[in-house]
Write a protein that holds these residues in place. Structure first.
Motif, PDB file in Angstrom:
ATOM      1  N   LEU A 237       0.585  -0.892  -0.175  1.00  0.00           N
ATOM      2  CA  LEU A 237       0.036   0.062  -0.057  1.00  0.00           C
ATOM      3  C   LEU A 237       0.954   1.444   0.124  1.00  0.00           C
ATOM      4  CD1 LEU A 237      -2.721  -1.067   2.817  1.00  0.00           C
ATOM      5  CD2 LEU A 237      -2.879  -1.165   0.140  1.00  0.00           C
ATOM      6  N   GLU A 258       3.902   7.006 -12.499  1.00  0.00           N
ATOM      7  CA  GLU A 258       3.311   5.714 -13.017  1.00  0.00           C
ATOM      8  C   GLU A 258       1.570   6.915 -12.985  1.00  0.00           C
ATOM      9  OE1 GLU A 258       3.187   2.281 -10.566  1.00  0.00           O
ATOM     10  OE2 GLU A 258       3.247   1.102 -13.046  1.00  0.00           O
ATOM     11  N   TYR A 259       0.445   6.548 -13.792  1.00  0.00           N
ATOM     12  CA  TYR A 259      -0.612   6.962 -13.636  1.00  0.00           C
ATOM     13  C   TYR A 259      -0.720   6.090 -12.321  1.00  0.00           C
ATOM     14  CZ  TYR A 259      -1.329   8.913 -18.326  1.00  0.00           C
ATOM     15  OH  TYR A 259      -2.019   9.696 -19.626  1.00  0.00           O
ATOM     16  N   LYS A 260      -2.683   6.750 -11.825  1.00  0.00           N
ATOM     17  CA  LYS A 260      -2.663   5.897 -11.070  1.00  0.00           C
ATOM     18  C   LYS A 260      -4.778   5.902 -10.925  1.00  0.00           C
ATOM     19  CE  LYS A 260      -4.532   5.945  -6.273  1.00  0.00           C
ATOM     20  NZ  LYS A 260      -5.391   5.788  -6.535  1.00  0.00           N
ATOM     21  N   TYR A 261      -4.644   4.628 -12.136  1.00  0.00           N
ATOM     22  CA  TYR A 261      -5.453   4.062 -12.023  1.00  0.00           C
ATOM     23  C   TYR A 261      -6.984   4.168 -11.682  1.00  0.00           C
ATOM     24  CZ  TYR A 261      -2.596   3.288 -16.742  1.00  0.00           C
ATOM     25  OH  TYR A 261      -2.069   3.467 -17.210  1.00  0.00           O
ATOM     26  N   ARG A 265      -8.047  -3.108  -7.936  1.00  0.00           N
ATOM     27  CA  ARG A 265      -7.212  -3.915  -8.204  1.00  0.00           C
ATOM     28  C   ARG A 265      -7.888  -4.593  -8.111  1.00  0.00           C
ATOM     29  NH1 ARG A 265      -2.560  -1.470  -3.772  1.00  0.00           N
ATOM     30  NH2 ARG A 265      -1.349  -3.321  -4.402  1.00  0.00           N
ATOM     31  N   ARG A 280      -8.311  -6.176  -4.027  1.00  0.00           N
ATOM     32  CA  ARG A 280      -7.974  -5.473  -3.283  1.00  0.00           C
ATOM     33  C   ARG A 280      -7.800  -6.405  -1.724  1.00  0.00           C
ATOM     34  NH1 ARG A 280      -6.247  -3.000   0.871  1.00  0.00           N
ATOM     35  NH2 ARG A 280      -6.527  -0.274   1.230  1.00  0.00           N
ATOM     36  N   GLU A 310      -4.307  -2.844 -12.649  1.00  0.00           N
ATOM     37  CA  GLU A 310      -5.319  -2.417 -12.191  1.00  0.00           C
ATOM     38  C   GLU A 310      -6.776  -2.252 -13.531  1.00  0.00           C
ATOM     39  OE1 GLU A 310      -5.854  -0.260  -9.195  1.00  0.00           O
ATOM     40  OE2 GLU A 310      -7.548   1.011  -9.515  1.00  0.00           O
ATOM     41  N   PHE A 350       0.953  -3.005 -13.531  1.00  0.00           N
ATOM     42  CA  PHE A 350       1.725  -2.250 -12.785  1.00  0.00           C
ATOM     43  C   PHE A 350       2.889  -3.296 -12.498  1.00  0.00           C
ATOM     44  CE2 PHE A 350      -1.607  -1.559  -9.967  1.00  0.00           C
ATOM     45  CZ  PHE A 350      -1.405  -1.813  -8.787  1.00  0.00           C
ATOM     46  N   MET A 412       0.945   7.461  -9.035  1.00  0.00           N
ATOM     47  CA  MET A 412       1.647   7.071  -8.265  1.00  0.00           C
ATOM     48  C   MET A 412       3.373   7.380  -8.511  1.00  0.00           C
ATOM     49  SD  MET A 412       0.204   4.813  -5.879  1.00  0.00           S
ATOM     50  CE  MET A 412      -1.146   3.999  -5.483  1.00  0.00           C
ATOM     51  N   LYS A 414       6.424   6.107  -7.142  1.00  0.00           N
ATOM     52  CA  LYS A 414       7.263   4.879  -6.724  1.00  0.00           C
ATOM     53  C   LYS A 414       8.790   4.956  -7.051  1.00  0.00           C
ATOM     54  CE  LYS A 414       3.561   1.704  -7.628  1.00  0.00           C
ATOM     55  NZ  LYS A 414       2.875   0.431  -8.917  1.00  0.00           N
ATOM     56  N   ARG A 427       2.544  -0.965   4.387  1.00  0.00           N
ATOM     57  CA  ARG A 427       1.913   1.011   3.910  1.00  0.00           C
ATOM     58  C   ARG A 427       3.211   1.571   4.027  1.00  0.00           C
ATOM     59  NH1 ARG A 427      -2.948   3.180   2.486  1.00  0.00           N
ATOM     60  NH2 ARG A 427      -4.022   1.684   3.599  1.00  0.00           N
ATOM     61  N   TRP A 431       6.002   3.701  -1.657  1.00  0.00           N
ATOM     62  CA  TRP A 431       4.460   3.972  -2.968  1.00  0.00           C
ATOM     63  C   TRP A 431       4.604   5.621  -2.407  1.00  0.00           C
ATOM     64  CZ3 TRP A 431       1.826  -0.693  -5.395  1.00  0.00           C
ATOM     65  CH2 TRP A 431       2.279  -1.409  -6.111  1.00  0.00           C
ATOM     66  N   LYS A 433       0.857   8.242  -2.927  1.00  0.00           N
ATOM     67  CA  LYS A 433      -0.091   8.576  -4.099  1.00  0.00           C
ATOM     68  C   LYS A 433      -0.163  10.157  -3.570  1.00  0.00           C
ATOM     69  CE  LYS A 433      -3.734   6.900  -0.822  1.00  0.00           C
ATOM     70  NZ  LYS A 433      -4.450   5.755  -0.322  1.00  0.00           N
ATOM     71  N   LYS A 435      -2.658  12.331  -5.449  1.00  0.00           N
ATOM     72  CA  LYS A 435      -3.921  12.457  -6.158  1.00  0.00           C
ATOM     73  C   LYS A 435      -4.298  13.872  -6.516  1.00  0.00           C
ATOM     74  CE  LYS A 435      -6.656   9.562  -3.102  1.00  0.00           C
ATOM     75  NZ  LYS A 435      -7.967   8.194  -2.829  1.00  0.00           N
TER      76      LYS A 435
HETATM   77  P1  ATP Z   1      -5.293   1.791   0.328  1.00  0.00           P
HETATM   78  O1  ATP Z   1      -5.165   1.023  -0.944  1.00  0.00           O
HETATM   79  O2  ATP Z   1      -3.519   2.819  -0.055  1.00  0.00           O
HETATM   80  O3  ATP Z   1      -6.030   1.975   1.336  1.00  0.00           O
HETATM   81  P2  ATP Z   1      -7.087   2.936  -1.378  1.00  0.00           P
HETATM   82  O4  ATP Z   1      -8.139   1.929  -1.064  1.00  0.00           O
HETATM   83  O5  ATP Z   1      -8.409   3.973  -0.476  1.00  0.00           O
HETATM   84  O6  ATP Z   1      -5.968   3.238  -0.020  1.00  0.00           O
HETATM   85  P3  ATP Z   1      -6.281   4.231  -3.052  1.00  0.00           P
HETATM   86  O7  ATP Z   1      -5.892   5.646  -1.502  1.00  0.00           O
HETATM   87  O8  ATP Z   1      -6.791   4.999  -4.587  1.00  0.00           O
HETATM   88  O9  ATP Z   1      -6.785   3.600  -2.540  1.00  0.00           O
HETATM   89  O10 ATP Z   1      -4.538   4.341  -3.517  1.00  0.00           O
HETATM   90  C1  ATP Z   1      -4.349   3.087  -3.414  1.00  0.00           C
HETATM   91  C2  ATP Z   1      -4.808   1.920  -5.023  1.00  0.00           C
HETATM   92  O11 ATP Z   1      -4.705   3.021  -6.126  1.00  0.00           O
HETATM   93  C3  ATP Z   1      -4.180   1.000  -4.789  1.00  0.00           C
HETATM   94  O12 ATP Z   1      -4.929  -0.246  -3.787  1.00  0.00           O
HETATM   95  C4  ATP Z   1      -4.573   0.451  -6.490  1.00  0.00           C
HETATM   96  O13 ATP Z   1      -5.858  -0.143  -6.520  1.00  0.00           O
HETATM   97  C5  ATP Z   1      -4.595   1.980  -7.488  1.00  0.00           C
HETATM   98  N1  ATP Z   1      -3.988   2.420  -8.014  1.00  0.00           N
HETATM   99  C6  ATP Z   1      -4.008   2.711  -9.452  1.00  0.00           C
HETATM  100  N2  ATP Z   1      -2.731   2.742 -10.476  1.00  0.00           N
HETATM  101  C7  ATP Z   1      -1.482   1.768  -9.467  1.00  0.00           C
HETATM  102  C8  ATP Z   1      -0.479   1.999 -10.159  1.00  0.00           C
HETATM  103  N3  ATP Z   1       0.227   2.562 -10.810  1.00  0.00           N
HETATM  104  N4  ATP Z   1       0.127   1.563  -8.710  1.00  0.00           N
HETATM  105  C9  ATP Z   1      -0.374   1.480  -7.903  1.00  0.00           C
HETATM  106  N5  ATP Z   1      -1.422   1.112  -8.062  1.00  0.00           N
HETATM  107  C10 ATP Z   1      -1.841   1.612  -8.221  1.00  0.00           C
END
Ligand code: ATP
Length: 593
Positions: A237, A258-261, A265, A280, A310, A350, A412, A414, A427, A431, A433, A435
């Protein structure tokens, strides 16, 4: 091993709150446990029969059925069980009371309660398993007789826990962390062994199995444990930050951005033709994505692999990314084959955690990525995540805005240094995030002018697939680009596009157009269309109000959709850049999380 030992421990645990004392009690129980059933004892403590991800039925037998089973086992009428239940409020206690009423309590309980065969852990576990797995005709009666069979032979205290377990209330509030501590004390030589056990659990999310290996093969074996295809790995995480400079510093100066799609997951396990997808939360979601399964079968060259990505909903025509909510259509099981066509997805990979017998979780990210790129042959459904490597905060920011505009949620970042391993179940700062923290919801449509067009692909070959749209800036008398729209067109709209655009097509950029994006053909500003989107956003690609909200970015529309042509409007009647700026500002609000 007698089930009584487990029941007595559970009863003692129920009476105390001190974590240390609970851990001691559990460690004692584990010491007394026959290695052959250690996994079963761990599951029973967890309040389950197997890890959730196995997707096997849960026990959760209803009250009615249980009341019947208790009545049958103790020889009293159902109404009597019910009235006692009203009084005690816990069917476990009811069963216990009825058993000890016959016995009158005391040490001779088993004998006097009518129990003849002492219950073993194995018998209790195997019987409960049969209860859970019984389906179809006659299963109701079978469940009742299996449960009452156990209760006949149970001592009062055993009856309490069997009933609670069957009811689905087996959880005694002891978390996995406490179980791991107790295992470390009992079999690892002390709490120092806890990290080894934890790591093993993180790469094989099955605590019963981890306990079995520890007890039968020792701590060394756990240290050497590697992932196993089919058994989920607990996901790594990310931490969260909002300042590009700080983010880069945290990952060691330079990072992979990286794109955060914005989707779901997916941890994908492949063994030959067999493919399993875990969510997830490590639930088996394979049945929702037969198209992804097919793509993995055909496009992942390895025989055995565990990869992560993702899954994102995409537009059936343009394959552009759609908001996360669109995936909901895949949750309904009955019409999955319809859903595949109507709501296609792309999985953006990813990470690679395991490949052809090799554990990659201990390898740095660049090496894992290299393996991933080696084993995937991308197609429409299976792709690699988009990324850049940078040490420049401005470049990071630009990529971030571009990602958002293309339907991602942000980026993201990394770490790529030598210690950038895959930290399963943790966590951390490897990595991060990033946003968007502001969102400007679009509540009204805008009227934009066509300034360019992109050639269609696939079903749209021969016509245009998307239009480049602009707002009007009366001060400069320029049409400044806002977005590229490829959604919302009917088949008829699309078929008519070449004819509608034809009189206005230009080979070079018209004088009064301001655009960084280069369409396949330019279009003289003349045609106005009504457009709606999810929200107004900032984009490095567009020139509307460029630099006015943020340096290097203009105002754009996220997830834009064509609504209809506005033949009643001329290009200078279109929404102005100033109006868009006002809309952006007035609709701006902090996203509350
Ligand atoms: P978390 O998973 O950190 O507890 P969350 O469930 O609220 O938080 P996000 O805060 O949106 O989720 O961010 C993490 C999620 O982003 C990852 O679990 C994964 O599903 C998603 N994700 C999208 N793109 C990527 C990427 N390039 N690398 C890693 N994760 C990614």
């Amino acid at each position: 091993m007698l089930f009584r030992v487990v029941a007595e421990t559970l009863s003692k645990i129920e009476a105390i709150t001190s974590r240390t004392a609970i851990t001691e009690l559990l460690a004692n129980l584990f010491r007394k446990t026959d290695p052959e059933v250690i996994d079963k004892v761990v599951y029973l403590i967890q309040g389950k029969l197997w890890p959730d991800w196995r997707g096997l039925p849960e026990l959760g037998v209803g009250e009615k059925l249980l009341i019947k089973a208790i009545a049958k086992a103790t020889g009293v009428r159902e109404t009597e069980v019910e009235s006692l239940y009203k009084k005690l409020g816990d069917l476990g206690k009811v069963a216990e009371a009825l058993k000890s009423r016959r016995a009158g309590g005391g040490g001779l309980a088993r004998f006097l309660s009518g129990a003849t065969n002492a219950l073993t852990v194995n018998r209790v576990y195997e019987t409960l398993k049969r209860v859970a797995l019984a389906v179809g005709e006659g299963s109701r009666d079978l469940k009742i007789s299996l449960i009452s069979g156990l209760l006949v032979d149970a001592e009062p205290i055993e009856a309490r826990y069997i009933v609670r377990f069957v009811e689905g209330r087996g959880r005694i509030g002891v978390g996995d962390a406490t179980i791991m501590d107790a295992l470390a004390i009992a079999y690892g030589g002390g709490t120092a062994a806890r990290p080894v056990i934890e790591r093993a659990y993180n790469i094989r999310a099955d605590l019963g199995e981890v306990a079995r290996i520890l007890v039968k093969e020792g701590l060394r074996a756990l240290e050497k444990l590697t992932p196993e295809v089919g058994v989920p790995i607990r996901p790594m995480l990310a931490e969260r930050l909002n300042d590009p400079r700080e983010i880069l510093a945290k990952v060691g100066g330079k990072g992979m951005v990286e794109y955060k799609y914005d989707g779901e997951r997916a941890q994908i396990h492949k063994k030959g033709d067999e493919v399993i997808i875990y969510s997830r939360r490590l639930e088996n979601i394979t049945h929702q994505y037969p198209d992804v399964v097919e793509a993995v079968r055909n496009r992942i060259k390895s025989k055995e692999a565990i990869i992560e990505g993702e899954i994102v909903a995409v537009d059936p025509e343009t394959r552009e990314m759609k908001p996360f909510q669109e995936l909901m259509h895949r949750k309904r099981k009955h019409d999955i084959h319809e859903a595949i066509k109507e709501y296609p997805v792309t999985v953006f990979l990813f990470d690679a955690l395991y490949n052809e017998g090799e554990d990659l979780t201990t390898k740095p990210l660049p090496e894992r990525r290299k393996t991933l790129e080696m084993i995937v042959e991308p197609d429409e459904t299976i792709q690699l995540s988009q990324y850049i490597v940078t040490d420049d905060p401005e470049e990071l920011e630009k990529f971030f805005l571009e990602a958002i505009e293309n339907g991602a949620e942000g980026v993201m970042v990394k770490a790529i240094h030598k210690d950038s391993i895959y930290r399963a179940g943790a966590r951390g700062w490897l990595w991060i995030k990033y946003k968007r923290d502001y969102k400007s919801e679009m509540i009204d449509t805008v009227d934009l002018v066509v300034i360019g067009a992109f050639a269609g692909r696939g079903r749209r070959a021969g016509t245009y697939g998307a239009l480049l749209m602009a707002a009007y800036d009366p001060d400069a008398d320029l049409f400044r680009s806002v977005c590229k729209v490829g959604s919302g067109f009917t088949d008829k709209d699309l078929a008519e596009l070449p004819e509608i655009l034809k009189p206005y097509i230009r080979q070079s950029k018209p004088r009064n157009v301001d655009s960084l994006m280069k369409p396949d053909v330019w279009v003289e500003p003349a045609l106005v269309a009504e457009i709606i989107g999810a929200e107004l956003t900032l984009s490095p690609m567009h020139t509307c109000c460029r630099d006015e909200v943020r340096k290097g970015a203009g105002i754009s529309i996220r997830f834009p959709r064509f609504i209809r042509w506005r033949d009643d409007k001329g290009p200078t009647d279109a929404t102005t850049t100033k109006e868009l700026l006002e809309m952006y500002k007035s609709q701006l609000k902090k996203i509350s999380e």
